[in-house]
Design a protein around this motif. Sequence first.
Motif, PDB file in Angstrom:
ATOM      1  N   ASP A   1      62.744 -69.570  94.650  1.00 44.05           N
ATOM      2  CA  ASP A   1      64.086 -69.048  94.928  1.00 44.05           C
ATOM      3  C   ASP A   1      64.103 -67.560  94.622  1.00 44.05           C
ATOM      4  O   ASP A   1      64.754 -67.102  93.690  1.00 44.05           O
TER       5      ASP A   1
ATOM      6  N   THR B   1      61.939 -78.472  96.909  1.00 45.39           N
ATOM      7  CA  THR B   1      62.515 -77.162  97.231  1.00 45.39           C
ATOM      8  C   THR B   1      63.381 -77.234  98.488  1.00 45.39           C
ATOM      9  O   THR B   1      64.413 -76.572  98.565  1.00 45.39           O
TER      10      THR B   1
ATOM     11  N   SER C   1      58.243 -66.834  94.679  1.00 43.66           N
ATOM     12  CA  SER C   1      59.122 -67.691  93.894  1.00 43.66           C
ATOM     13  C   SER C   1      59.758 -68.709  94.827  1.00 43.66           C
ATOM     14  O   SER C   1      59.958 -68.424  96.012  1.00 43.66           O
TER      15      SER C   1
ATOM     16  N   GLY D   1      67.231 -65.359  93.910  1.00 43.22           N
ATOM     17  CA  GLY D   1      68.369 -66.258  94.077  1.00 43.22           C
ATOM     18  C   GLY D   1      68.773 -66.442  95.531  1.00 43.22           C
ATOM     19  O   GLY D   1      69.931 -66.691  95.829  1.00 43.22           O
TER      20      GLY D   1
ATOM     21  N   ARG E   1      60.641 -80.356  81.468  1.00 40.22           N
ATOM     22  CA  ARG E   1      61.676 -79.626  82.213  1.00 40.22           C
ATOM     23  C   ARG E   1      62.453 -80.611  83.072  1.00 40.22           C
ATOM     24  O   ARG E   1      61.886 -81.464  83.713  1.00 40.22           O
TER      25      ARG E   1
ATOM     26  N   SER F   1      69.806 -79.020  91.471  1.00 37.25           N
ATOM     27  CA  SER F   1      70.758 -77.921  91.612  1.00 37.25           C
ATOM     28  C   SER F   1      69.976 -76.677  92.010  1.00 37.25           C
ATOM     29  O   SER F   1      68.756 -76.626  91.883  1.00 37.25           O
ATOM     30  N   LEU F   2      70.687 -75.677  92.470  1.00 40.00           N
ATOM     31  CA  LEU F   2      70.028 -74.430  92.849  1.00 40.00           C
ATOM     32  C   LEU F   2      69.280 -73.821  91.659  1.00 40.00           C
ATOM     33  O   LEU F   2      68.194 -73.280  91.811  1.00 40.00           O
ATOM     34  N   GLY F   3      69.851 -73.935  90.467  1.00 40.58           N
ATOM     35  CA  GLY F   3      69.208 -73.395  89.269  1.00 40.58           C
ATOM     36  C   GLY F   3      67.921 -74.111  88.906  1.00 40.58           C
ATOM     37  O   GLY F   3      67.062 -73.542  88.221  1.00 40.58           O
ATOM     38  N   SER F   4      67.745 -75.342  89.361  1.00 42.70           N
ATOM     39  CA  SER F   4      66.537 -76.086  89.022  1.00 42.70           C
ATOM     40  C   SER F   4      65.295 -75.503  89.693  1.00 42.70           C
ATOM     41  O   SER F   4      64.178 -75.775  89.268  1.00 42.70           O
TER      42      SER F   4
ATOM     43  N   ARG G   1      70.831 -69.393  96.275  1.00 40.78           N
ATOM     44  CA  ARG G   1      72.178 -69.291  95.691  1.00 40.78           C
ATOM     45  C   ARG G   1      73.044 -68.316  96.483  1.00 40.78           C
ATOM     46  O   ARG G   1      74.260 -68.445  96.523  1.00 40.78           O
TER      47      ARG G   1
ATOM     48  N   GLY H   1      64.359 -72.470  89.520  1.00 39.81           N
ATOM     49  CA  GLY H   1      63.746 -71.626  88.496  1.00 39.81           C
ATOM     50  C   GLY H   1      62.909 -72.453  87.533  1.00 39.81           C
ATOM     51  O   GLY H   1      61.826 -72.030  87.113  1.00 39.81           O
ATOM     52  N   GLU H   2      63.410 -73.635  87.183  1.00 41.38           N
ATOM     53  CA  GLU H   2      62.636 -74.546  86.326  1.00 41.38           C
ATOM     54  C   GLU H   2      61.339 -74.944  87.021  1.00 41.38           C
ATOM     55  O   GLU H   2      60.274 -74.961  86.413  1.00 41.38           O
TER      56      GLU H   2
END
Length: 139
Positions: free
Chosen positions: A119, A69, A117, A122, A28, A33-36, A125, A38-39
Amino acid sequence: MGRERNETTGLEFIATQCVEPVEERFGRRLGRSLGSLGELDRVCAALRADGPLAEERPELWGKLVGTYTGEVPVRAYGGSRITHEQSPGASAVEALGVTGFPFGIAHKVLSGEESKSLDPCGRWRCLPVIAADRFRPAE
């Protein structure tokens, strides 16, 4: 009152140290990024797949995941790491006037606490919307 700036730049370096083992071991890519986040949640789930983390792994992964984080919103929103009375011994993050505790959430995620989680929903985000709503004058 309970908060002061934390000038520790070593945390940025530790955040970079999270990227390589995640890619090598779990395939992974983390791009800060903010989306990372989730990874990284999926990596944490894989780490817990065989049960609780053993030996040095909780401390090591807790440090890597918590630092990464925290680094994401700092970079995304020009935030900063701070010390905070609610998080003695671990840095907190302040961005757009909102304080977050990345090491606390990392611990909960790595411990397998239900519905946790890095994030959730979100949140990072949506931080601009949360901040705008929080500081909206009363009508």
